[in-house]
Design an enzyme around this catalytic site. Sequence first.
Site: not given
Ligand code: GLY
Length: 385
Positions: A92, A154
């Site tokens: 992230d 993601d």
């Molecule tokens: N894991 C990132 C989201 O909740 O989209």
Amino acid sequence: MTQTASWSTEAWNKVQEKVKRTSQNIGAGFPHASVGGTYQLEAPSWWTAGFWPGLLWLLHREAPYDSFKQIAEKCEEQLDAVMMDYYRLDHDMGFMWTLTSVANYTLTGNEDSKRRGLLAANLLLGRFNSNGNFIRAWNPWSEGEKNEGWAIIDCLMNVPLLFWASSETGDPRFKIAAEKHADTALKHFIREDGSVRHIVRFDAETGEVAEYIGGQGHGPESAWSRGAAWALYGMALCYHHTGKEAYLHAAKRVAHCFIAHLPDDSVPHWDFRLPEDVPGNRDSSAGAIAASGLLFLAGKLSLIEKNIYREAGEKILRSLYENYGDWENPDEEGLILEGTSHFPEGKNTNNPLIYGDYYFVEGLAQLNGEKEVFWAPAKKKVLKG
Ligand code: GLY
């Protein structure tokens, strides 16, 4: 921005007014979900840390407002300690440093921000597994956890940081890894019908697929709507950065599946494949991400093709504004109601979420004529004034 529709101009003005108010409370904190009207603040290491400063940069870009800039800069500075702490860094980093340092550098030319963005890109590149051709998602959440073979959909929204680093440095290693990860997502995450898996576990030594995991979706064979939104937008961005047609086709395929599953008010349920006995809460954040992605995708297409995606994106945004937006209520800090963060774990299943707010505002900016998104910045600085 060139204005297109009166509702979207009105919406932009309401966002600006509301964020001027809420920023006095939230300050340089890191909001995630609004509970009982108040944004709960997370540690700066949490994956959502970039969205609040990113939202402030979106607003400041269109109408410079010093307080927004100062708060965004303070948030960015606090992320330095996260970078040095190392252990909680995961894939992230793309979300976190694209919307802080890359945004700041793009708009102001701040050289410290450029350095931070490049450092984050190097750490993200360090998570690339060259046998499996994927970027590792997380470090162990608890002692002894073995998750070195986990990749998640993601991450397609995090690889733009790698494309940016190659473009800034002229070093192709970043974009090579980004493309390989995107190819893996094409092969193992996006199904033939355009629905999307959340997590694939690979054997971290051989790179073979070991298992599909439901993650934030209902199950391994379901279709988590926010995962689809990440895939739609991420693939459109990969096409933008590489010109590779396979990514464009994937973005369209996911878009068609997403649009086909929308209910009457165009705001998705949290998963598109739910058994009848499982509640179908809305996830407004999935709608906002997909809407902004659809508008970005439309911008890559010829006049004949673009309208289907642009109209779908506008329809979602308009419904979010009219049916889910909270504009006048002084007791609610969130902009867009009814997000679902993690249904299987029962976390924030009917709340405003900061990434829903962020992508709603990013989508509105695109709808109103803004050509740039921070995931695909021009090298030239764009800030007026
Ligand atoms: N894991 C990132 C989201 O909740 O989209």
